[in-house]
Write a protein that holds these residues in place. Structure first.
Motif, mmCIF file in Angstrom:
data_model
loop_
_atom_site.group_PDB
_atom_site.id
_atom_site.type_symbol
_atom_site.label_atom_id
_atom_site.label_comp_id
_atom_site.label_asym_id
_atom_site.label_seq_id
_atom_site.Cartn_x
_atom_site.Cartn_y
_atom_site.Cartn_z
ATOM 1 N N VAL A 106 -22.710 -10.342 -22.398
ATOM 2 C CA VAL A 106 -21.278 -9.048 -22.229
ATOM 3 C C VAL A 106 -21.655 -7.673 -22.269
ATOM 4 O O VAL A 106 -21.829 -7.795 -21.661
ATOM 5 C CB VAL A 106 -19.969 -9.759 -22.220
ATOM 6 N N LEU A 107 -22.590 -7.473 -23.210
ATOM 7 C CA LEU A 107 -23.485 -6.553 -24.052
ATOM 8 C C LEU A 107 -24.400 -6.374 -22.595
ATOM 9 O O LEU A 107 -25.004 -5.235 -22.630
ATOM 10 C CB LEU A 107 -23.169 -6.596 -25.138
ATOM 11 N N SER A 108 -25.167 -7.433 -22.471
ATOM 12 C CA SER A 108 -26.146 -7.488 -21.696
ATOM 13 C C SER A 108 -26.671 -7.207 -20.524
ATOM 14 O O SER A 108 -27.346 -6.287 -19.935
ATOM 15 C CB SER A 108 -27.763 -7.918 -22.037
ATOM 16 N N ILE A 109 -25.236 -7.590 -19.361
ATOM 17 C CA ILE A 109 -25.450 -7.764 -18.268
ATOM 18 C C ILE A 109 -25.012 -6.389 -17.771
ATOM 19 O O ILE A 109 -25.952 -6.376 -16.320
ATOM 20 C CB ILE A 109 -24.117 -8.696 -17.745
ATOM 21 N N ALA A 110 -24.551 -5.226 -18.057
ATOM 22 C CA ALA A 110 -24.574 -4.201 -16.734
ATOM 23 C C ALA A 110 -25.821 -3.335 -17.747
ATOM 24 O O ALA A 110 -26.127 -3.008 -16.052
ATOM 25 C CB ALA A 110 -23.346 -3.200 -17.852
ATOM 26 N N PHE A 111 -26.904 -3.554 -18.476
ATOM 27 C CA PHE A 111 -27.664 -3.286 -18.296
ATOM 28 C C PHE A 111 -29.310 -3.606 -17.584
ATOM 29 O O PHE A 111 -29.945 -3.445 -16.785
ATOM 30 C CB PHE A 111 -28.617 -2.980 -20.066
ATOM 31 N N LEU A 114 -13.148 -11.429 -18.332
ATOM 32 C CA LEU A 114 -13.876 -10.407 -19.067
ATOM 33 C C LEU A 114 -15.425 -10.141 -19.101
ATOM 34 O O LEU A 114 -15.830 -9.183 -18.605
ATOM 35 C CB LEU A 114 -14.139 -10.548 -20.848
ATOM 36 N N LEU A 115 -16.387 -10.315 -18.415
ATOM 37 C CA LEU A 115 -17.843 -10.556 -17.570
ATOM 38 C C LEU A 115 -17.468 -9.518 -17.203
ATOM 39 O O LEU A 115 -18.537 -9.029 -16.663
ATOM 40 C CB LEU A 115 -18.220 -11.964 -17.503
ATOM 41 N N ALA A 116 -16.793 -9.926 -16.074
ATOM 42 C CA ALA A 116 -16.477 -9.120 -14.598
ATOM 43 C C ALA A 116 -15.991 -7.435 -15.368
ATOM 44 O O ALA A 116 -16.335 -6.703 -15.230
ATOM 45 C CB ALA A 116 -15.784 -9.274 -13.500
ATOM 46 N N LEU A 117 -15.076 -7.186 -16.231
ATOM 47 C CA LEU A 117 -14.227 -6.040 -16.710
ATOM 48 C C LEU A 117 -15.110 -4.881 -17.256
ATOM 49 O O LEU A 117 -15.166 -3.954 -17.242
ATOM 50 C CB LEU A 117 -12.817 -6.178 -16.551
#
Length: 419
Positions: free
Chosen positions: A48-53, A249-252
């Motif tokens: 969840v911390l890395s997917i945006a990057f 949570l993973l989407a938000l």
């Protein structure tokens, strides 16, 4: 979902191929909420911390597409494992189930998948926690990782019941922090939903492997099955509930961070950029959430890896202190060393772990389920029903194989890596 009678079947001679009498994994009762929390806590970790990057070139919409696909397929795979465990009298981990139903080669493949995925995750947790605690406390990243390591390893040493209880309370706190941060993002006046359509679909394929890693709770299904021995019908319900909460949570999280900072403002650990954009209070809140996410996922994956080692190598009772400490050292110390070796990056650790484990866990649970239906020990309290359709199983295998091929080609420089 079709209920079956509980009549015991006679397993064919020689079918087991695994010494069930030697199985020493202990049963510790879980509540439904503890089971759901184990799913959510294991999934909501480094991913969840890395997917945006990881999606900073592709953008949010391709990421959402892959999160949806990976979430559905991973849930199906977990339910295959659930039915397999419910057809099996003895308590095994994944490698033990594979040994029973697929033989030695399948057991080693599953064990390698567990090891690679767990080590990749724990490397990321060591690296990410060090960076966050370094920013919090002004210490070196190595010292920060050591501070993180103490509660992480302690609960792992205490075992399944301690993990379930700790996951339940920390997950409740994480949900409260996340709701606060998402609400503050919406009210900040800085968020711009137009940023969610930025990016290029050309880079969408590599994002799938990180999305797969975000749903990494397949490994704890046999662990949960032990905890739900008193009420096995709770197992599939906890899986579906936990995976649904995980998906939201993973989407938000990336939605909020990308809307707030844009793709160009993303950091490798997403909560660093998120907190900086909203102010000092949010910096501490967001990164406390990140630490909790890493901690709960560390317990889920680390605990599964630990018990897989006990099961695979027949090390005797889990409760033997000396043996448990030795296995804990094997699980916990190499990731710390690799995190600061300079050989593995935070996102790369998740990308390649997701590619490798995705292939193994797309194929072997299908084969295990088919074998368990032929030669399982008894009729299960629950079975998969229509989701075990061969066409759906073929689609699961095809997409994970294609993803692995892309991962290898991008690693060799033939295709875009995506970040």
């Amino acid at each position: 979902m079709r209920e079956l009678n509980q009549a015991t079947l006679n397993p064919p001679a020689g079918a087991a191929g695994h010494d069930e009498a030697g199985c020493t994994l202990e049963v510790k009762k879980l509540t439904f909420l503890e089971g759901v929390a184990m799913i959510v806590g294991t999934n909501i970790g480094a991913g969840v911390l890395s997917i945006a990057f990881a999606s900073r070139k592709a953008g949010f919409m391709p990421l959402l597409f892959w999160l949806t696909l990976a979430g559905v397929f991973t849930t199906i795979s977990m339910l295959y494992v659930a039915e397999t465990t419910l057809r099996t009298r003895a308590h095994f981990q994944l490698s033990g189930l594979a040994k029973k139903y697929l033989g030695g080669f399948g057991a080693w493949l599953i064990f390698a998948s567990v090891a690679v995925n767990s080590v990749g995750a724990l490397i990321a947790y060591m690296s990410g926690s060090g960076k966050i605690l370094s920013a919090f406390l002004g210490v070196s990243p190595e010292t920060g990782s050591l501070i993180f390591f103490v509660p992480a390893a302690l609960v792992l040493f205490l075992g399944l019941k301690a993990i379930g209880a700790a996951e339940k309370w920390i997950c409740a706190g994480m949900l409260a922090m996340l709701a606060t941060l998402i609400g503050a993002t919406a009210l900040s006046g800085q968020a711009d939903l137009a940023r969610l359509v930025d990016g290029s679909w050309i880079y969408m394929i590599p994002v799938f492997n990180v999305a797969v890693f975000c749903f990494s709770a397949q490994y704890i299904v046999p662990e949960m099955a032990r905890g739900f021995e008193h009420d096995p019908k709770q197992l599939p319900r906890a899986i579906v509930t936990g995976m649904g909460i995980t998906y939201l949570l993973l989407a938000l999280v990336p939605l909020s961070v990308i809307a707030l900072t844009g793709l160009s403002g993303l950091t490798e650990v997403a909560t660093l950029a998120w907190g900086q954009a909203l102010g000092e209070w949010a910096f501490y809140t967001a990164n406390l959430f990140a630490l909790c996410a890493m901690l709960t996922s560390y317990w889920g994956l680390g605990g599964s890896f630990l018990t897989n080692i006990f099961d695979k190598f027949r090390l005797g009772a889990e409760s033997r202190t000396g043996t448990r400490l030795a296995v804990l050292a094997v699980v916990a110390l190499p990731p710390f060393a690799l995190a600061y070796s300079g050989l593995v990056g935070f996102v790369n650790a998740l990308y390649f772990a997701g590619a490798f484990s995705g292939v193994i866990l797309s194929i072997l649970p299908i084969l295990m389920l088919r074998a368990a239906r032929r030669s399982g020990d008894h009729a299960p309290a629950w079975r998969c029903g229509w989701i075990a359709n061969p066409l759906l199983q073929g689609a699961v295998v095809a997409i994970y194989l294609a993803s692995a091929v892309y991962a290898i080609a991008s690693g060799l420089g033939f295709l875009p890596a995506g970040w």
